[in-house]
Design an enzyme around this catalytic site. Structure first.
Site, mmCIF file in Angstrom:
data_model
loop_
_atom_site.group_PDB
_atom_site.id
_atom_site.type_symbol
_atom_site.label_atom_id
_atom_site.label_comp_id
_atom_site.label_asym_id
_atom_site.label_seq_id
_atom_site.Cartn_x
_atom_site.Cartn_y
_atom_site.Cartn_z
ATOM 1 N N LYS A 214 24.588 48.749 38.957
ATOM 2 C CA LYS A 214 25.447 48.432 37.807
ATOM 3 C C LYS A 214 24.586 48.355 36.541
ATOM 4 O O LYS A 214 23.582 47.642 36.513
ATOM 5 C CB LYS A 214 26.168 47.101 38.043
ATOM 6 C CG LYS A 214 27.227 47.205 39.133
ATOM 7 C CD LYS A 214 27.765 45.866 39.523
ATOM 8 C CE LYS A 214 28.791 45.351 38.545
ATOM 9 N NZ LYS A 214 29.325 44.028 38.998
HETATM 10 C C1 E4P Z 1 32.415 43.046 38.477
HETATM 11 O O1 E4P Z 1 31.931 44.137 38.300
HETATM 12 C C2 E4P Z 1 32.345 42.025 37.434
HETATM 13 O O2 E4P Z 1 30.998 41.709 37.253
HETATM 14 C C3 E4P Z 1 33.157 40.825 37.800
HETATM 15 O O3 E4P Z 1 34.357 41.227 38.400
HETATM 16 C C4 E4P Z 1 33.420 39.914 36.611
HETATM 17 O O4 E4P Z 1 34.308 38.918 37.050
HETATM 18 P P1 E4P Z 1 34.635 37.624 36.176
HETATM 19 O O5 E4P Z 1 35.259 38.064 34.906
HETATM 20 O O6 E4P Z 1 35.556 36.832 37.040
HETATM 21 O O7 E4P Z 1 33.325 36.915 35.943
#
Ligand code: E4P
Length: 227
Positions: free
Chosen positions: A86
């Site tokens: 990522k």
């Molecule tokens: C996934 O790629 C994200 O990092 C994650 O879903 C963010 O989630 P949140 O907004 O609940 O922290």
């Protein structure tokens, strides 16, 4: 639609993995920090619990191009080929995505709040883009609507990039996007459980068991009744 667990709690990951048709696990630095443990150790434990075929998403920490590329290499060597790295969808991130994609490393443009960010990550060669539905909602915009617009852009311009919808707060958001044909979603364990959390379902299952027991002479399964 691919389905991922957006959590780093090993107990929860194993519980869900055992029961649901799950493709892998997604993490970010904040999710890993919630465990209160060394993030590299946690990632290693997730890989060893899920086996080499599961897909694990893990995020780079630096915000400069060479640091992102270095972290991406470190993550792939730690977690193996079935790793998607990522990369925040910022200008340096687009360049890192381009360089990593040229090397054959799969990336996910993350921290996506706008359709044009998704477009740039896709054009840079990201395998996935991860828009944050709940966080977009919390800013006063329509998270689900924004993700649909991103999918329209990807389709219109024929990018292979898949949307990994993220930051869900409920199963209705997942239903809306599944219906729209979004290719991947990552949800917290409570949201995945919410897909089948319904009193009518529980009651129907209980009634079937109770009706069988009425005529099975106390045997609690077909196998037991056959003997
Ligand atoms: C996934 O790629 C994200 O990092 C994650 O879903 C963010 O989630 P949140 O907004 O609940 O922290």
């Amino acid at each position: 639609m691919e389905l991922y667990i957006d959590d780093a709690d090993l107990k929860e990951i194993c519980r869900l993995y055992e029961l649901y048709p799950i493709d892998g696990v997604t993490t970010n630095p904040s999710i890993l920090a919630k465990t209160g443990r060394n993030p590299v150790q946690v990632l290693k434990e997730i890989r060893s619990a899920l086996g080499s075929e599961a897909v694990i998403f893990a995020q780079v920490i630096p915000t400069d191009v060479s640091g992102m590329v270095r972290d991406a290499h470190a993550l792939v060597s730690l977690l193996g080929d079935r790793t998607v790295v990522k990369i925040p969808s910022i200008p340096e991130g687009f360049r890192a995505i381009r360089d990593l994609s040229a090397e054959g490393i799969r990336t996910c443009g993350t921290v996506v709040y706008t359709p044009l960010q998704a477009y740039l990550a896709a054009k840079s060669g990201a395998a996935y883009v991860a828009p944050y539905i709940n966080r977009i909602d919390n800013m006063g915009f329509d998270g689900v609507g924004m993700v649909k617009k991103m999918q329209d852009i990807l389709d219109l311009h024929e990018y292979d990039t898949k949307i990994l919808a993220a930051s869900f707060k409920n199963s209705q958001q997942a239903l809306d996007l599944c219906t729209y044909g979004i290719k991947a979603a990552t949800c917290a364990p409570s949201v995945i459980d919410g897909f089948v959390n319904n009193a009518a379902i529980d009651s129907a299952v209980r009634n079937f068991v109770a009706d069988f027991l009425k005529v099975s002479n106390g045997k609690a399964s077909v196998a037991e009744l056959i003997g």
